[in-house]
Scaffold this motif. Structure first.
Motif, short mmCIF file in Angstrom:
data_model
loop_
_atom_site.label_atom_id
_atom_site.label_comp_id
_atom_site.label_asym_id
_atom_site.label_seq_id
_atom_site.Cartn_x
_atom_site.Cartn_y
_atom_site.Cartn_z
N GLU A 1 0.87 -1.17 0.00
CA GLU A 1 0.00 0.00 0.00
C GLU A 1 0.91 1.22 0.00
O GLU A 1 1.69 1.42 0.93
CB GLU A 1 -0.89 -0.06 1.26
CG GLU A 1 -2.28 0.50 1.02
CD GLU A 1 -2.26 2.02 0.90
OE1 GLU A 1 -2.77 2.52 -0.10
OE2 GLU A 1 -1.70 2.68 1.78
N ARG B 1 -11.22 -1.88 -6.65
CA ARG B 1 -10.88 -2.32 -5.30
C ARG B 1 -10.33 -3.74 -5.26
O ARG B 1 -10.25 -4.42 -6.27
CB ARG B 1 -12.15 -2.25 -4.42
CG ARG B 1 -12.65 -0.83 -4.28
CD ARG B 1 -12.24 -0.29 -2.92
NE ARG B 1 -12.14 1.16 -2.94
CZ ARG B 1 -11.01 1.84 -2.80
NH1 ARG B 1 -9.87 1.22 -2.67
NH2 ARG B 1 -11.01 3.14 -2.78
N GLN B 2 -10.01 -4.18 -4.07
CA GLN B 2 -9.45 -5.51 -3.82
C GLN B 2 -10.29 -6.63 -4.46
O GLN B 2 -9.77 -7.50 -5.14
CB GLN B 2 -9.39 -5.74 -2.30
CG GLN B 2 -8.59 -6.95 -1.89
CD GLN B 2 -7.11 -6.64 -1.70
OE1 GLN B 2 -6.73 -5.52 -1.50
NE2 GLN B 2 -6.30 -7.67 -1.77
N ARG C 1 -5.81 -4.18 -6.86
CA ARG C 1 -5.93 -2.74 -6.60
C ARG C 1 -4.82 -1.99 -7.34
O ARG C 1 -4.12 -1.13 -6.77
CB ARG C 1 -5.83 -2.45 -5.10
CG ARG C 1 -7.08 -2.87 -4.34
CD ARG C 1 -6.93 -2.61 -2.86
NE ARG C 1 -6.69 -1.20 -2.58
CZ ARG C 1 -6.11 -0.74 -1.50
NH1 ARG C 1 -5.68 -1.57 -0.58
NH2 ARG C 1 -5.95 0.55 -1.30
N ARG D 1 -3.61 5.86 -8.84
CA ARG D 1 -3.73 4.76 -7.89
C ARG D 1 -5.07 4.04 -8.06
O ARG D 1 -6.05 4.63 -8.48
CB ARG D 1 -3.63 5.28 -6.46
CG ARG D 1 -2.30 5.94 -6.15
CD ARG D 1 -2.29 6.50 -4.74
NE ARG D 1 -2.51 5.42 -3.78
CZ ARG D 1 -3.11 5.59 -2.62
NH1 ARG D 1 -3.57 6.75 -2.25
NH2 ARG D 1 -3.28 4.56 -1.81
N ASN D 2 -5.10 2.76 -7.67
CA ASN D 2 -6.34 1.95 -7.66
C ASN D 2 -7.19 2.12 -8.92
O ASN D 2 -8.41 2.14 -8.84
CB ASN D 2 -7.22 2.32 -6.45
CG ASN D 2 -6.54 2.01 -5.13
OD1 ASN D 2 -5.61 1.22 -5.09
ND2 ASN D 2 -6.97 2.63 -4.07
N SER E 1 -9.94 -7.63 -8.12
CA SER E 1 -8.63 -8.13 -8.57
C SER E 1 -8.84 -9.17 -9.67
O SER E 1 -9.86 -9.86 -9.68
CB SER E 1 -7.89 -8.78 -7.41
OG SER E 1 -7.76 -7.86 -6.35
#
Length: 196
Positions: A48, A111-112, A135, A106-107, A115
């Protein structure tokens, strides 16, 4: 044999070590800035980026990382590592290490839970590299000296500028070490140049 450091503040450190060793190079886990002088190249793993920045500041790594870059030693940033290398980050005023002439967002792939894995072609590396996106950021803009190595759905996901290599995905989470091998080769060439 070249020695490649893996910055061990956060992220998939063990997986990168395994990948480097699979390429026949020596992997060194870097936990203190003094250890940087012992390696020929450095991998900045995923994780992160804001947390990594906090840890870089906490352990006083920033000046040493910038110095490492100034010495012409290769650096490879994956996912959050790519964000650390970028000169510009969308929505942020200041970069982190800021050595690669790219703008990243970023991202940008969600979100996660969004993936995913995709086979992508990486210039000079592979036609079918299994890229794991978690992400993930992507490169929005690249300077004129930046070589675009890979795209996914028209988004730039891997690039190289001189001694700097960056990608949006996690090559270390697969058994395919071709991209790590490409970096090991960059490190060998940089080391040969140093002693030429």
């Amino acid at each position: 044999m070249v020695k490649i450091g893996v910055l061990a503040l956060q992220g998939a450190v063990r997986e990168h070590v395994k990948s480097v060793e699979a390429c026949g190079a020596e992997a060194v886990v870097i936990k203190q800035k003094e250890e940087l002088k012992d390696v020929d190249g450095l991998i900045l793993p995923g994780g992160e980026s804001t947390t990594m920045r906090r840890l870089i500041d906490k352990y006083d790594f920033m000046d040493s990382l910038k110095e490492f870059a100034q010495q012409g030693k290769p650096m490879f940033g994956t996912c959050a590592g790519l964000i650390l290398l970028a000169k510009k980050i969308v929505g942020y005023e200041t970069p982190h290490i800021g050595v690669m002439d790219i703008t990243v967002e970023r991202n940008s792939f969600g979100r996660q839970r969004e993936s995913f894995e995709a086979d992508i072609a990486i210039n000079g590396v592979a036609d079918d590299f299994p890229a794991v996106f978690i992400r993930a950021p992507h490169i929005v803009e690249a300077g004129e000296n930046v070589e675009i190595l890979a795209k996914h759905n028209d988004r730039v996901v891997a690039a190289r500028e001189g001694q700097f290599l960056g990608c949006s995905f996690h090559p270390e989470l697969t058994d395919d070490s071709r991209l790590t091998e490409y970096f090991v080769q960059m490190v060998k060439e940089a080391k040969e140049k140093q002693f030429a």
